[in-house]
Design an enzyme around this catalytic site. Structure first.
Site, PDB file in Angstrom:
ATOM      1  N   ASN A  74     -11.755  46.844  -0.911  1.00  0.00           N
ATOM      2  CA  ASN A  74     -12.239  46.599  -2.287  1.00  0.00           C
ATOM      3  C   ASN A  74     -11.788  47.738  -3.188  1.00  0.00           C
ATOM      4  O   ASN A  74     -11.118  47.543  -4.201  1.00  0.00           O
ATOM      5  CB  ASN A  74     -13.766  46.510  -2.325  1.00  0.00           C
ATOM      6  N   ARG A  92       0.844  -1.201   0.000  1.00  0.00           N
ATOM      7  CA  ARG A  92       0.000   0.000   0.000  1.00  0.00           C
ATOM      8  C   ARG A  92       0.875   1.245   0.000  1.00  0.00           C
ATOM      9  O   ARG A  92       1.990   1.218   0.540  1.00  0.00           O
ATOM     10  CB  ARG A  92      -0.863   0.078   1.272  1.00  0.00           C
ATOM     11  N   CYS A 149     -12.742  46.657   6.339  1.00  0.00           N
ATOM     12  CA  CYS A 149     -14.141  46.307   6.053  1.00  0.00           C
ATOM     13  C   CYS A 149     -14.383  45.924   4.601  1.00  0.00           C
ATOM     14  O   CYS A 149     -15.523  45.833   4.173  1.00  0.00           O
ATOM     15  CB  CYS A 149     -15.077  47.430   6.480  1.00  0.00           C
ATOM     16  N   ARG A 181     -22.330  53.987   6.824  1.00  0.00           N
ATOM     17  CA  ARG A 181     -21.581  54.726   5.813  1.00  0.00           C
ATOM     18  C   ARG A 181     -22.528  55.654   5.062  1.00  0.00           C
ATOM     19  O   ARG A 181     -23.583  55.235   4.587  1.00  0.00           O
ATOM     20  CB  ARG A 181     -20.945  53.751   4.824  1.00  0.00           C
ATOM     21  N   HIS A 193     -20.031  43.716  -8.153  1.00  0.00           N
ATOM     22  CA  HIS A 193     -21.288  44.012  -7.471  1.00  0.00           C
ATOM     23  C   HIS A 193     -22.042  42.718  -7.170  1.00  0.00           C
ATOM     24  O   HIS A 193     -22.498  42.476  -6.050  1.00  0.00           O
ATOM     25  CB  HIS A 193     -22.121  44.935  -8.366  1.00  0.00           C
TER      26      HIS A 193
END
Ligand code: PEP
Ligand code: MG
Length: 847
Positions: free
Chosen positions: A731, A76, A794, A581, A418
């Site tokens: 981002n 094996r 964030c 925000r 998006h």
């Protein structure tokens, strides 16, 4: 114990090491140390196997001598990590005319012939790669030998040493094959990963009396809960039956015969062996065993295969039973495994007719009928029909439709487009950037090259975990959030040393975030509150206002709606911090994109179509993401931010009245200059003073800045003078640092990653070298200017383990991510804290 430089007999004290002999060899030694009935086994090290591949054999006579004359052997593979794979097991080495004749006397001719034929077939097909067709069907050993001789131009070897040499050579070379290499490297194996082999004396299954082979595990692979699963093959060997026996259950079962019916003591011995392994190996093991005339042998044991849910249940149960400490249960679970619990998934092992692939933008799977517009998605939802929203790309206009859909598929866009961001927030599966699809939104068709044309209403399945678009419906498994998962999250909360908040825009998101036990909301994108059809109309009136008075009238109508949103958010979060925000996107995103929509808007506003069309045109920008958006809107049309500030403060007073004070956090997006902050701060402070005066009530709030432009990071020192907190929006910061559109990068990202230009999609995994340097610069400068400034991350990266670790090391106070990423972020944070305390020891160090 017999040891030569080439091989080691596995005994309790032999020097067997996982990084030299592989995982299976080490595990077998542990079983032997537990006094389990493991047959004689010899381990060949990585170096030995490498030498074999190069044509240098170990002393095989000595090796075969360990087992005694006439023994049958199995070989094996034993790679360092079991999921790196390895060539398949070969049984019955040593079988030849003489052994077969002996076997025929003891076990009968059927067993002997079947075992001999099976071995010749394996030797021919798996070892010498001869054509399998030649060895198919009900053939005798004689026919098999003739076929072998015809192909190989030499007789079938009768010498066990010669057989073993060929087996070892073929297994050693198989490890070097290109496919094997690619597969293991995909599992994280290094380029020079070695293969070990174990040679074992076969406890021959098919004997007289109670004889056979089986596999058993005592927990369910699907749920991880206690459940005996497995099968026993009377007179079987390995995973095949050599005669006509049918697979049986292990324990008594009303559905059919079981091993326990005839061999209760042996089943009890298996139970005890599993219980012993669970405690001493600290793991749920799946055991491979044989019985020969009632005598039990344990050939091998591997970690029980398991689903994501099983993984969590097993780890938590081991810790609750005191087998492993909690920190080890936490450290054992790869954070992204949790995605398999939070969402519906395609069941393990079902067939998938994959039409095409794209970016795995949001995890989970869903089936539904294709719809090509947000309106069609809403119509389908109204009729209770699950649908998949298929768009070239999504825009804020599609949000309602996205809420109504079960999953999202887009032709364009990458990991933080998006569609991806919203889908993750909503917990919807999403495949983006499926560029090989041809979408004709007008004709409502979706063409998969070379396959078929899909129409609206046709059924597809989206697997956002794998990035696959699948034809038709597929069997699913449901998410499992209670029990072990909840316990694991509690333990993660105790262990972690960085805050985890959620990005939540709507009360539904906030409720979900609260259920995941977040430390607050780190980003509420308020623009998403304006896409409700009723509000959208008022919003558009505001955009079309000819003068300040008309604009104020529209904003006055939006104010109570916004206030109601914030009241609900504050109530749901029960005193936890909520970072709101201020309005961010360019205004044109609120306007219709086609002629039909323009006409409808003209009607609604009672204006000529031409006026509406020209206004829309006026608002168009060449580069809207770098245009009039974020704080720039706040500076040029201050009334919008003023309305939002007023709504926030009035909601604060309203909810604070009912309990502990609410301290809202107001965040200014897309800042690049200190003066922008000063201007907005002056206006927000003025509104606060007005609300205080009018209501006669006092309150406090915190004003902060979202660091999303490279300049804001560089000038963070002076910006922090006016900011209670700096939250890095990675981002936009990634988009602007690379000069790479987050909505268009999906088109070529896979080429870039494949060619090694980027190690990973930087919108998915934080670019620690580039964007990370800006984060460090910004946080250091911000903190130097204002030591008590709160620091956060964030962007979508906030839910990714690497970014969590980066944020911890940079001394950030929290990360904030989509609600469904919160559990992953929490678990990763806990694991890093455990690692840094030096608690993540070797799982099997004790045995
Ligand atoms: C960001 O830019 O990182 C961010 C969180 O904001 P948005 O995704 O809304 O642009
Ligand atoms: Mg942003």
């Amino acid at each position: 114990m017999l040891t030569t430089p080439n091989f080691v007999e596995i005994t309790p004290t032999a020097d067997i090491r996982k990084d030299r002999h592989g995982n299976r060899a080490k595990c077998l030694q542990r079983l032997i140390r537990l006094d389990l009935p493991v047959p004689h086994t010899v381990a060949l090290s990585f170096d030995t196997v490498r030498a074999i591949a190069d044509g240098r054999m170990p002393d095989l006579d000595a090796l075969v001598g360990v087992f005694g004359k006439g023994a049958l052997l199995s070989v094996r593979s034993s790679s360092e990590m079991s999921d790196w794979g390895g060539p398949g097991t070969i049984l019955n080495i040593g079988m030849g005319d003489e052994v077969a004749a002996r076997l025929s006397e003891t076990h009968g001719p059927d067993v002997a012939n079947a075992a001999y034929t099976a071995f010749i077939r394996t030797f021919a097909v798996d070892v010498h790669r001869l054509d399998a067709d030649e060895f198919e069907g009900p053939i005798t050993p004689r026919i098999a030998k003739e076929a072998y001789e015809a192909e190989m131009e030499e007789p079938f070897p009768q010498d066990p040493t010669a057989q073993l040499a060929e087996v070892l050579r073929s297994m050693a070379r198989a490890w070097d094959g290109t496919t094997a290499r690619i597969l293991r490297q995909a599992q994280g194996a290094p380029a020079d990963a070695g293969l070990g082999l174990v040679v074992q004396n076969m406890a021959l299954g098919p004997g007289q009396g109670i004889s056979g082979a089986g596999v058993v595990q005592f927990v369910s692979s699907q749920t991880g809960e206690p459940q005996v699963t497995g099968r026993y093959l009377p007179r079987g060997q390995g995973r095949e039956t050599l005669t006509d026996g049918e697979a049986q259950f292990i324990e008594h079962d009303t559905r059919g015969p079981s091993l326990e019916d005839v061999a209760p003591e042996q089943v009890q011995a298996l139970r005890e062996a599993a219980a012993l392994m669970r405690v001493r190996l600290r793991e749920e093991m799946q055991t491979e065993f044989t019985l020969m005339d009632g005598q039990l042998s344990i050939l091998d044991a591997v970690r029980t295969p398991r689903s994501a849910r099983g993984e969590v249940t097993i780890a938590v149960a081991l810790a609750e039973d005191g087998v492993i400490p909690r920190h080890e249960a936490l450290s054992r679970i790869p954070p992204f495994t949790l995605n398999g619990l939070l969402h519906r998934q395609i069941a393990v092992g079902v067939d998938r007719d994959v039409l095409t692939t794209g970016v795995a933008a949001a995890p989970g799977a869903a089936t539904g009928k294709i719809v090509f517009s947000a309106a069609a998605a809403q119509a389908a939802a109204a009729q209770g029909e699950p649908c998949i929203l298929v768009r070239r790309e999504t825009s804020p206009e599609d949000i309602r439709g996205m809420h109504a859909a079960q999953a999202i598929l887009t032709e364009r866009g990458g990991a933080s487009s998006h569609a991806a961001v919203i889908a993750r927030g909503l917990g919807l599966p999403c495949v983006s950037g499926a560029t090989r699809l041809q979408m004709d939104v007008r004709k409502k068709t979706l063409t998969v090259a070379g396959r078929k044309v899909f129409h609206e209403g046709d059924i597809i399945t989206i697997d956002g975990t794998a990035g696959e678009v699948i034809n038709g419906a597929v069997e699913m498994v449901e998410p499992a959030l209670g029990g072990a998962f909840a316990t694991l999250m509690d333990w993660a909360d105790e262990a972690r040393d960085i805050g985890v908040r959620a990005n939540a825009d709507t009360p539904e998101d906030a409720a979900m975030a609260h259920r995941f036990g977040v430390d607050g909301i780190g980003l509420c994108r308020t623009e998403h509150m304006f896409f409700d059809p009723l509000r959208l109309t008022v919003m558009r009136e505001m955009i079309f206002a000819e003068n300040a008075q008309d604009r104020q009238a529209a904003l006055d109508r939006l104010l109570p709606m916004q206030r109601a949103d914030f009241i609900e958010l504050f109530k749901l979060m029960r005193g936890q911090p909520v970072t709101i925000r201020l309005f961010d996107p360019p205004l044109h995103e609120f306007l219709p994109g086609d002629r039909e929509g323009t006409r409808a808007l003209a009607e609604a506003l009672d204006l000529p179509v031409s006026r509406v069309a020209s206004r829309i045109e006026n608002l168009q920008e060449f580069n809207p993401m770098l245009g009039l958006r974020g704080v720039r809107l706040g500076v040029t049309i201050p009334e919008i931010y003023e309305m939002q500030a007023r709504a926030i403060f009035e909601a604060t007073i309203k909810v604070s009245n009912k309990g502990a004070p609410v301290v809202p956090e107001i965040m200014i997006p897309l800042v690049s200059a200190r003066r922008e902050v000063e201007l907005i701060k002056a206006r927000v402070d003025a509104i606060a003073a007005e609300v205080r005066l009018k209501s006669g009530k006092d309150f406090t709030y915190r004003l902060g800045v979202m660091v999303e432009t490279p300049r804001a990071a560089l000038r963070a020192g002076e910006i922090a003078e006016h900011s209670a907190f700096l939250s890095f929006g990675t981002n936009d910061l990634t988009q602007m640092t690379y000069g790479l559109s987050r909505d268009d990068a999906g088109r070529f990202m896979s080429d870039y990653v494949q060619q090694g230009v980027f190690p990973e999609d930087p919108f998915r995994e934080l670019d620690v070298d580039g964007v990370g340097e800006l984060l460090l610069l910004g946080s250091e400068r911000g903190r130097a200017a204002r030591p008590d400034v709160t620091l956060a991350l964030c962007g979508e990266h906030g839910g990714h383990p690497e970014a969590v670790d980066f944020s911890r090391k940079a001394g950030f106070d929290y990360v904030s991510c989509s609600p469904f990423r919160v559990p992953v972020a929490k678990l990763a944070a806990a694991q890093f804290a455990i690692r840094d305390k030096g608690l993540a020891e070797d799982v099997h160090a004790t045995l």
